[in-house]
Structures are given as structure tokens and as C-alpha cells.
Motif scaffolding. Sequence first.
Motif, short mmCIF file in Angstrom:
data_model
loop_
_atom_site.label_atom_id
_atom_site.label_comp_id
_atom_site.label_asym_id
_atom_site.label_seq_id
_atom_site.Cartn_x
_atom_site.Cartn_y
_atom_site.Cartn_z
N PRO A 124 8.81 -13.76 6.13
CA PRO A 124 8.84 -13.27 4.75
C PRO A 124 10.27 -13.06 4.25
CG PRO A 124 8.16 -11.53 6.26
CD PRO A 124 8.16 -12.80 7.05
N THR A 125 10.44 -13.16 2.95
CA THR A 125 11.76 -12.99 2.33
C THR A 125 12.07 -11.53 2.03
OG1 THR A 125 10.79 -13.42 0.16
CG2 THR A 125 11.74 -15.30 1.33
N ALA A 126 11.10 -10.65 2.22
CA ALA A 126 11.28 -9.22 2.04
C ALA A 126 10.28 -8.51 2.94
CB ALA A 126 11.05 -8.82 0.58
N LYS A 127 10.44 -7.21 3.08
CA LYS A 127 9.52 -6.46 3.93
C LYS A 127 8.10 -6.61 3.42
CE LYS A 127 8.61 -2.02 6.06
NZ LYS A 127 9.23 -1.13 6.99
N ALA A 128 7.19 -6.92 4.34
CA ALA A 128 5.80 -7.16 3.97
C ALA A 128 5.16 -5.89 3.43
CB ALA A 128 5.02 -7.68 5.18
N PRO A 129 4.28 -6.01 2.43
CA PRO A 129 3.59 -4.82 1.90
C PRO A 129 2.78 -4.12 2.98
CG PRO A 129 3.26 -6.73 0.47
CD PRO A 129 3.90 -7.24 1.72
N PHE A 130 2.79 -2.80 2.92
CA PHE A 130 2.04 -1.98 3.86
C PHE A 130 1.07 -1.14 3.06
CE2 PHE A 130 1.88 2.01 6.52
CZ PHE A 130 1.12 1.47 7.55
N ASN A 131 -0.19 -1.31 3.34
CA ASN A 131 -1.25 -0.66 2.57
C ASN A 131 -1.54 0.72 3.13
OD1 ASN A 131 -3.41 -0.12 0.91
ND2 ASN A 131 -4.85 -1.40 2.04
N VAL A 132 -1.34 1.74 2.29
CA VAL A 132 -1.65 3.12 2.69
C VAL A 132 -2.65 3.67 1.68
CG1 VAL A 132 -0.73 5.40 3.26
CG2 VAL A 132 0.70 3.37 3.57
N PRO A 133 -3.94 3.48 1.95
CA PRO A 133 -4.95 3.97 0.99
C PRO A 133 -5.01 5.49 0.98
CG PRO A 133 -6.01 3.12 2.96
CD PRO A 133 -4.55 2.81 3.10
N VAL A 134 -5.04 6.04 -0.22
CA VAL A 134 -5.13 7.50 -0.38
C VAL A 134 -6.29 7.79 -1.32
CG1 VAL A 134 -3.97 9.59 -1.17
CG2 VAL A 134 -2.65 7.78 -0.02
N ALA A 135 -7.22 8.59 -0.87
CA ALA A 135 -8.37 8.94 -1.70
C ALA A 135 -8.09 10.20 -2.50
CB ALA A 135 -9.61 9.15 -0.82
N ASP A 136 -8.48 10.17 -3.75
CA ASP A 136 -8.39 11.38 -4.57
C ASP A 136 -9.44 12.39 -4.14
OD1 ASP A 136 -6.32 10.30 -6.08
OD2 ASP A 136 -7.69 9.38 -7.53
N ALA A 137 -9.29 13.59 -4.58
CA ALA A 137 -10.30 14.62 -4.33
C ALA A 137 -11.66 14.16 -4.88
CB ALA A 137 -9.90 15.94 -4.97
N HIS A 138 -12.69 14.50 -4.17
CA HIS A 138 -14.07 14.17 -4.56
C HIS A 138 -14.37 12.67 -4.42
CE1 HIS A 138 -14.08 18.26 -5.99
NE2 HIS A 138 -13.16 17.99 -6.89
#
Length: 313
Positions: A124-138
Motif C-alpha cells: 500500500p502507498t499509505a497505512k491501511a485503514p483499520f476498522n474500529v467499530p463503536v456502537a452508540d448507546a442503546h
Amino acid sequence: MSAQPVGNAAIHSIDHFALNVPSLDQAEHFFGNFGLQVERSGNEIQLRAADNHRWGRLLASDRKSLAYLSFACLEGELPAIEAQARAAGADFDRASPHKTAEGIWFHDPDGNLVQVKEGPRTMPTAKAPFNVPVADAHQRGAHARSEGQPVRPRRLSHVLLFTPDVLRAVEFYNKAIGLRLSDKSLDIIAFTHAPHGCDHHLLAFAKSSAKGWHHCSWDVASLDDVGRGASQMNDAGYKHGWGTGRHVLGSNYFHYVQDPWGSFSEYSADIDYVSADKPWPAGEYPPEDSMYLWGPDVPDDFIFNTEAATAQA
């Protein structure tokens, strides 16, 4: 170790690896369950990740070993790399059935066959995306296990080879094809990157009494994918490995799964990235502070070179 040359020609990517394996049936089962696209034809299997690049060739043989490692360079740089490799002591004359007319072929000081050819960039030409899922309240933060899709690695990240002389290997690959030291721990393990913009390492070396194949590492999008990949392989019967944890050198989250021949395949996420226009000061780390930031104890057989055992038998 001598200073790294400035401005030398360099490869930019791994194009693919070719691995000899004792059983194509076992290889098809292992890598298919790992999440790779497995294409079998005759006495060969080709491995593709989600990017559809052919990252691996698995060749029928009587035992596991590296057949060759193929790198790609920029258009016009092949003559300079050939001159560098010859000056570094590469053996261009040893015969091999794997050699073709494409690119240049030579053996390194350990006897590993290496190809360098002009080819498209796979790093890759840049740092690969890193997925950090965050759930909202409820909101639910996780789906049901039955709703999960199989983990499919995005691409090959790196490979690690056993070598009797780690520092010699680092120096050779620096002089021959321009790889630069990222970090190391004494003469036990070392990590190298390409200077055109690269993950923290695309080729690494670990000390052993003989050459050998330790692992191939595959990039995934999230820590969740690392864990789900481990579960995916556990369900397929591959229960032994190391992880889940986080490395110090490279910083990536990891889970290693042992293959049928004693080596490993790694799910890796969020590895450090070395930009082409930024310096990376290579670090020296003591062994006890270099393997992992957190995770389970390292299994006794994690650094066992099955190829060395075969050679001594």
C-alpha cells in the motif's frame, strides 16, 4: 553491521511466494479455511486474497520448503538491482527448475532462490485503514455469531524466514535489493521494509540452525477480524497457534495458526507503516521486550524450524 547505502535501487513489493508442500489436499483445506481463494490446477495451487492478486504458489513436493520468493521493482531499475545483487555476492549461476526468462534470478547466501522483476506495486502507498467499530448507546455492538461472514484477508503483509545468520541476511538484502532495517533484537530477529513506502516489514528473519519458512502474514481490516479468523480456523480443526495478541515490533494485532507442516499463517491488523518521505529510526530491543505487548505465552514450538529438523535427520 555496515551502514545502509543511500539512494540504492530497491524493490517496492513482494509479488508472490512459492512454497513446496507435501500435500496439496491439506494445503487446499488449510488455506481455503483461512479465507484465501484457492485455485488448484494439476500439481499446483494458487492463492489469492480479497484484492485478487496471486500471492502464493503451492507446489507439490515431498516436504515443506520455500521454492522461491518473488519481488517487484519499478520500471527501469532492474539493471541496477542486478548489479547490486552481484556486488553483494548473490549466486546467479546455480541451476533451478523454477527459473524463467522473466526478471532476474539468484540465490541468497542461505541458498534461497529469489526473483526480482518489474511489476505493479502491491504494497500500500499509505497505512491501511483499520476498522474500529463503536456502537452508540442503546445499540448492539456485535452481531450474532451465525450472522458473521467468513474472514477474507485483504492482501499479503509479509513473510518471515529462518536463517543461520540474521545480520548477514539483513546486510545482504539491503545491499542487493535495497531493503532497510526497521527494528531488530540482537542477532535473533530482524525486520526490513522497502524504501518506497511500506509496512513496517515485508521480509523478516529469525535465527535458526538452518534456513526455513516460518510464516506468511495476511492483512485484515480489524482486531475483530483477527479474532474471528482465529475462531474460523479453530472451527475448521486448526486449534494450535499463538494469539490473539499485539506485537511490539510492527505494533500489529496478531493471531498465528499452525499449518499441517509446522509453520504458521498469521492474521495481522494495523501494522506500523514507514512512509517514503519520512525517516524511520531502526530500534534495538532486548528479546524479553520485543515479542509482544500483550497476549498469551509464546508456545514452545513457535520458533521450531521443522526444516532444520529434517536436514539433521
